[in-house]
Structure formats: structure tokens, C-alpha cells
Write a protein that holds these residues in place. Structure first.
Motif, PDB file in Angstrom:
ATOM      1  N   GLY A   3       1.499   0.042   6.906  1.00 33.69           N
ATOM      2  CA  GLY A   3      -0.111   0.400   7.576  1.00 33.69           C
ATOM      3  C   GLY A   3      -0.463   1.200   5.502  1.00 33.69           C
ATOM      4  N   ILE A   4      -1.531  -0.010   5.175  1.00 30.70           N
ATOM      5  CA  ILE A   4      -2.021   0.799   3.361  1.00 30.70           C
ATOM      6  C   ILE A   4      -3.371   1.027   3.784  1.00 30.70           C
ATOM      7  N   ARG A   5      -3.910   2.443   4.147  1.00 34.79           N
ATOM      8  CA  ARG A   5      -5.236   3.274   4.252  1.00 34.79           C
ATOM      9  C   ARG A   5      -6.051   3.830   3.042  1.00 34.79           C
ATOM     10  N   GLN A   6      -4.726   5.478   2.369  1.00 36.39           N
ATOM     11  CA  GLN A   6      -5.783   5.479   1.469  1.00 36.39           C
ATOM     12  C   GLN A   6      -3.775   5.174   0.774  1.00 36.39           C
ATOM     13  N   CYS A 111      -0.720 -12.735  -1.504  1.00 32.41           N
ATOM     14  CA  CYS A 111      -0.877 -11.169  -1.211  1.00 32.41           C
ATOM     15  C   CYS A 111      -0.974  -9.946   0.560  1.00 32.41           C
ATOM     16  N   VAL A 112      -2.457 -10.715  -0.170  1.00 33.66           N
ATOM     17  CA  VAL A 112      -2.860 -10.071   1.449  1.00 33.66           C
ATOM     18  C   VAL A 112      -2.010 -10.269   2.804  1.00 33.66           C
ATOM     19  N   LYS A 113      -1.626 -11.503   2.780  1.00 35.72           N
ATOM     20  CA  LYS A 113      -0.261 -11.485   4.237  1.00 35.72           C
ATOM     21  C   LYS A 113       1.169 -11.309   3.565  1.00 35.72           C
ATOM     22  N   ASN A 114       0.939 -10.390   3.194  1.00 31.35           N
ATOM     23  CA  ASN A 114       2.951 -10.002   2.546  1.00 31.35           C
ATOM     24  C   ASN A 114       1.931  -9.016   2.597  1.00 31.35           C
ATOM     25  N   GLY A 115       1.034  -7.694   2.349  1.00 30.58           N
ATOM     26  CA  GLY A 115       1.354  -6.482   2.741  1.00 30.58           C
ATOM     27  C   GLY A 115       0.561  -5.817   1.051  1.00 30.58           C
ATOM     28  N   ILE A 161     -13.096  -6.465   0.208  1.00 33.89           N
ATOM     29  CA  ILE A 161     -12.238  -7.134   0.242  1.00 33.89           C
ATOM     30  C   ILE A 161     -13.025  -7.923   2.185  1.00 33.89           C
ATOM     31  N   ASP A 162     -12.809  -8.645   2.635  1.00 37.05           N
ATOM     32  CA  ASP A 162     -13.285  -9.502   3.580  1.00 37.05           C
ATOM     33  C   ASP A 162     -12.396  -8.267   4.604  1.00 37.05           C
ATOM     34  N   PRO A 163     -13.159  -8.562   5.326  1.00 37.66           N
ATOM     35  CA  PRO A 163     -13.150  -7.649   6.787  1.00 37.66           C
ATOM     36  C   PRO A 163     -11.937  -7.696   7.251  1.00 37.66           C
ATOM     37  N   TYR A 164     -11.446  -9.093   7.741  1.00 40.85           N
ATOM     38  CA  TYR A 164      -9.965  -9.310   8.223  1.00 40.85           C
ATOM     39  C   TYR A 164      -8.480  -9.033   7.428  1.00 40.85           C
ATOM     40  N   TRP A 165      -8.651  -9.337   6.661  1.00 39.17           N
ATOM     41  CA  TRP A 165      -7.967  -8.710   5.765  1.00 39.17           C
ATOM     42  C   TRP A 165      -8.405  -7.153   5.080  1.00 39.17           C
ATOM     43  N   LYS A 166      -8.903  -6.284   5.298  1.00 37.74           N
ATOM     44  CA  LYS A 166      -8.806  -5.180   5.089  1.00 37.74           C
ATOM     45  C   LYS A 166      -7.987  -4.812   6.652  1.00 37.74           C
ATOM     46  N   GLN A 167      -8.563  -5.116   7.812  1.00 33.20           N
ATOM     47  CA  GLN A 167      -8.517  -5.045   9.230  1.00 33.20           C
ATOM     48  C   GLN A 167      -6.370  -5.315   8.821  1.00 33.20           C
ATOM     49  N   ASN A 171      -3.754  -1.487   9.415  1.00 34.65           N
ATOM     50  CA  ASN A 171      -3.136  -1.768  10.034  1.00 34.65           C
ATOM     51  C   ASN A 171      -1.696  -2.553  10.482  1.00 34.65           C
ATOM     52  N   GLY A 172      -1.621  -2.541   8.502  1.00 31.01           N
ATOM     53  CA  GLY A 172       0.328  -2.787   8.802  1.00 31.01           C
ATOM     54  C   GLY A 172       0.883  -4.304   9.318  1.00 31.01           C
ATOM     55  N   TRP A 173      -0.565  -5.206   9.437  1.00 30.70           N
ATOM     56  CA  TRP A 173      -1.078  -6.139  10.528  1.00 30.70           C
ATOM     57  C   TRP A 173       0.393  -7.791   9.626  1.00 30.70           C
ATOM     58  N   ASP A 174       0.535  -8.508   9.962  1.00 28.22           N
ATOM     59  CA  ASP A 174       0.657 -10.092   9.902  1.00 28.22           C
ATOM     60  C   ASP A 174       0.417 -10.374  10.827  1.00 28.22           C
ATOM     61  N   GLU A 175       0.075 -11.969  10.299  1.00 27.34           N
ATOM     62  CA  GLU A 175      -0.691 -13.201  11.125  1.00 27.34           C
ATOM     63  C   GLU A 175       0.321 -13.551  12.544  1.00 27.34           C
TER      64      GLU A 175
END
Length: 193
Positions: A3-6, A111-115, A161-167, A171-175
């Protein structure tokens, strides 16, 4: 994925617009589906001469940018084909964040799908960062939760940033991870059938 928070890192300025996915990673290096090993081909035709030797005039080959992890580029970054290898090569090289005034939609989604965190800033803000990073070492601090980019000298900019992609990114999640988060509900459903 982590995940990337900061995030804090050094900036590499690439003051070019319309950087397409073939410039990011040329087609001849797309022969595998594993995400690893593409970083050495990042910006290949700019970083290397035809004989494979380093091009000393390309800034990414300069000593001061060897440990940069934030790439700042021009408008329409990632245009061209839909190849996922482009964000893979950027990440495999060591970049965690790409900042630009605009991105091609498919590249942004890859990008967002791959972190990899893509950040859109205003053109004047990006111009300021490009100028500052080309003159001296620039470190930026990114807060994904607060959606801000800042430095120690007082620069601060907000990004959307879209809230979905932000989450997903935080959290370091993919689909697949999202699907697995419903594993118990899926199991219960399957048992009831």
C-alpha cells in the motif's frame, strides 16, 4: 502489492510532453508477461545509443537522478497503446509515483491497477516542479489520504483521485484482492447452492 499512504522520494524531471508507451518501453521488449525485468528497458531509445552504450546526455543517466523514485513529466503522459508493460517498466526501474498535468486514460488506469500512483497537478505546478528538480535535488512528500504533494520549502499542491482507486492504492489491493475480501460471503453462497 504494498500500500501507499504516504511517500517521500527524490524527483526525476522529464520535461517532455506526449510521452507515449513505446517511448516508455519499446515494443521489442514486450516478449514476456511477467512484471519483472522491464526496468532496464525504460526509455530505452533515450537512455541508450544504438550500440547499447549509455547516452550521457539523457538526464536519467546522470548521477544525481540514480536514486529518484518520483517521475515528473509533461502533459498527456502515457499516450499511445494500452500496454501494461509501461507502468511495469516504470515501477521495475524504481519509480513509485508519476506526476504530470494529464495522463492518457488507459495508461492512468493501468498505473492504479498495478500500484503505481499517478498524480495530476495543474500545469503551472508541474512546471514549477520540473524547473526546481532540474536545478537541484528535489524531494517531495506525498500524502495519499490528504491528497497533497509538498516539499520542505513550502510548495504544496492538492490532487484529485477517485475514491475507489485511492482505497485500492492505500491498501495495496488489486482487483483480485477485492474479490478475495468477499471470500467468506462467496464460500457461504457456494455452500447454499
Amino acid at each position: 502489492m504494498a500500500g501507499i499512504r504516504q511517500y517521500q522520494g527524490k524527483v526525476f524531471p522529464l520535461n517532455r510532453e506526449n510521452i507515449d508507451t513505446d517511448q516508455i518501453i519499446p515494443k521489442q521488449f514486450l516478449k514476456k508477461i511477467d512484471r519483472q525485468g522491464f526496468g532496464k528497458y525504460l526509455f530505452y531509445h533515450w537512455r541508450f545509443y544504438d550500440d547499447g552504450s549509455l547516452n550521457p546526455s539523457f538526464p536519467l543517466n546522470h548521477e544525481q537522478y540514480q536514486d529518484a523514485t518520483i517521475l515528473v513529466g509533461g502533459a498527456n503522459f502515457g499516450c499511445g497503446s494500452s500496454r501494461e508493460h509501461a507502468p511495469w517498466s516504470i515501477m521495475d526501474y524504481g519509480f513509485q509515483v508519476v506526476i504530470a498535468p494529464s495522463f492518457a486514460d488507459i495508461f492512468y488506469n493501468n498505473c492504479v491497477k498495478n500500484g503505481l500512483l499517478p498524480i495530476r497537478l495543474q500545469p503551472a505546478e508541474v512546471e514549477f516542479l520540473l524547473e526546481k528538480a532540474s536545478q537541484s535535488n528535489l524531494e517531495l512528500f506525498i500524502d495519499v489520504e490528504k491528497q497533497t504533494v509538498s516539499d520542505q520549502a513550502g510548495f504544496k499542491a492538492a490532487f484529485d483521485i477517485d475514491p475507489y482507486w485511492k482505497q485500492m492504492l492505500m491498501n495495496g489491493w488489486d482487483e483480485i484482492s477485492i474479490t478475495l475480501s468477499f471470500e467468506e460471503q462467496i464460500r457461504q453462497y457456494e455452500l447454499s447452492r
